[in-house]
Motif scaffolding. Sequence first.
Motif, PDB file in Angstrom:
ATOM      1  N   UNK A  46      38.603  42.232  40.874  1.00  0.00           N
ATOM      2  CA  UNK A  46      37.855  42.037  42.115  1.00  0.00           C
ATOM      3  C   UNK A  46      36.594  41.211  41.875  1.00  0.00           C
ATOM      4  N   UNK A  47      35.904  41.470  40.776  1.00  0.00           N
ATOM      5  CA  UNK A  47      34.632  40.793  40.518  1.00  0.00           C
ATOM      6  C   UNK A  47      34.566  40.378  39.051  1.00  0.00           C
ATOM      7  N   UNK A  48      34.410  39.072  38.819  1.00  0.00           N
ATOM      8  CA  UNK A  48      34.351  38.560  37.469  1.00  0.00           C
ATOM      9  C   UNK A  48      32.920  38.514  36.957  1.00  0.00           C
ATOM     10  N   UNK A  49      32.735  39.000  35.735  1.00  0.00           N
ATOM     11  CA  UNK A  49      31.483  38.865  35.002  1.00  0.00           C
ATOM     12  C   UNK A  49      31.802  38.184  33.686  1.00  0.00           C
ATOM     13  N   UNK A  50      30.760  37.702  32.982  1.00  0.00           N
ATOM     14  CA  UNK A  50      30.985  37.053  31.695  1.00  0.00           C
ATOM     15  C   UNK A  50      31.627  38.022  30.700  1.00  0.00           C
TER      16      UNK A  50
END
Length: 242
Positions: free
Chosen positions: A5-9
Amino acid sequence: MGVFANWTAALACAFVKQRFGVSFSTRGMLNLFQRLGLSYTRPTYTLNKADPEKQEEFRKTFETLKKLLDDDICAILFEDESMIRDYQAIMKTWFPKGKQRIIPTYGKHEGVKLVGCLDYETGSVYVEEHRKYDAEVFLQFLKNVLSRYPHGKTVLILDNAKIHHAKLLKEFLKENRNRLELVFLPPYSPNLNKIEELWGWLKDSVINNVFFHSREEIQEAVQRFINWLSTVSQMVIEHLCL
């Protein structure tokens, strides 16, 4: 990548390690994102009920209206209402590392109700403050708009709020059919109403992350912003109308 749902590094590092067996540091992944032309942005909403065909039809209508400016039409205005509360949102801001900015609040729901219009061609903005939204308020607003545009025909683009279709308006609109035309946006299409961006600009500039002691302070802050807009018409055009 759509499985998350939500991409982070950090999440991307783990995914690349699992899928390709390649290790990245968080900083390395951020650099890769930048090289790929990605940016860390906040999503925005779109109304799922919007009808693309009706939206496209409105866009064609608007293009036709623009061609009639200075000929059959003296002004095209985008109209909307907005409630400016004493707290709108906590926005990200730069602050000393390890510390957090604290915004006090009384926990009340103070605010001001605005009715306004944006002149598409000149960038001028006209805003009124009211205690409530109803057909009588909107009728008086229309009368005030016509007094500001005393010559020619004015086109007012607006949404389908109930007060915009009130029976109270019928006689006035009939009497002024050669001076004022209402053009309604397709349902669920705030993205087509250019004054919506003005409300966002107002909130970001003077409301968000700011503590107001009273409703009067909110009124003063809003009025200062509206007054400032009148001095930067070209900026308004570039920011909202192009």
